[in-house]
Design a protein around this motif. Structure first.
Motif, mmCIF file in Angstrom:
data_model
loop_
_atom_site.group_PDB
_atom_site.id
_atom_site.type_symbol
_atom_site.label_atom_id
_atom_site.label_comp_id
_atom_site.label_asym_id
_atom_site.label_seq_id
_atom_site.Cartn_x
_atom_site.Cartn_y
_atom_site.Cartn_z
ATOM 1 N N SER A 1 -6.684 2.527 -2.173
ATOM 2 C CA SER A 1 -6.136 2.094 -0.885
ATOM 3 C C SER A 1 -6.478 0.624 -0.687
ATOM 4 O O SER A 1 -7.249 0.048 -1.465
ATOM 5 N N ARG A 2 -5.894 0.038 0.339
ATOM 6 C CA ARG A 2 -6.180 -1.368 0.619
ATOM 7 C C ARG A 2 -6.100 -1.633 2.103
ATOM 8 O O ARG A 2 -5.381 -0.956 2.829
ATOM 9 N N GLY B 1 0.778 -1.222 0.000
ATOM 10 C CA GLY B 1 0.000 0.000 0.000
ATOM 11 C C GLY B 1 0.810 1.273 0.000
ATOM 12 O O GLY B 1 0.238 2.367 -0.008
#
Length: 117
Positions: free
Chosen positions: A71-72, A55
């Motif tokens: 995003s993650r 990320g």
């Protein structure tokens, strides 16, 4: 085999916001670079954004830079696409994709985003 489920699309007025989600199955999700792509009617599928496995690195198409954020959350096996200041030309079906590793090329089923002008 990884399975991806895209969600969060809808109808929004120009200038509005949406957040897309891509939920992945599989224990190795956190190892993959993930991306978002989109396909508008009559057009080819195009790259929107990508994010590294950790990320800390992201990339964006020029057309969305400054408006979209990828995003993650690896704990939730989910990738997000926050879309702000939406424009009519952002109307498309949005797909997430596994971009690296043995599952590279796996696609979500897509989620429709419609921006009214």
């Amino acid at each position: 085999q990884v399975q991806l489920v895209d969600s969060g699309g809808g109808l929004v007025q120009a200038g509005g916001s949406l957040r897309l989600s891509c939920a992945a199955s599989g224990r190795t999700f956190s190892s993959y670079v993930m991306g978002w792509f989109r396909q508008a009617p009559g057009k080819e599928r195009e790259f929107v954004a990508a994010i590294s496995w950790s990320g800390d690195r992201t990339a964006y198409a020029d057309s969305v830079k400054g408006r979209f954020t990828i995003s993650r959350d690896n704990a939730k096996n989910t990738v997000y696409l926050q879309m702000n200041s939406l424009k009519f030309e952002d109307t498309a079906v949005y797909y997430c994709k596994v971009m690296t590793g043995p599952e590279a090329g796996s696609w979500g089923q897509g989620t429709q985003v419609t921006v009214s002008s």
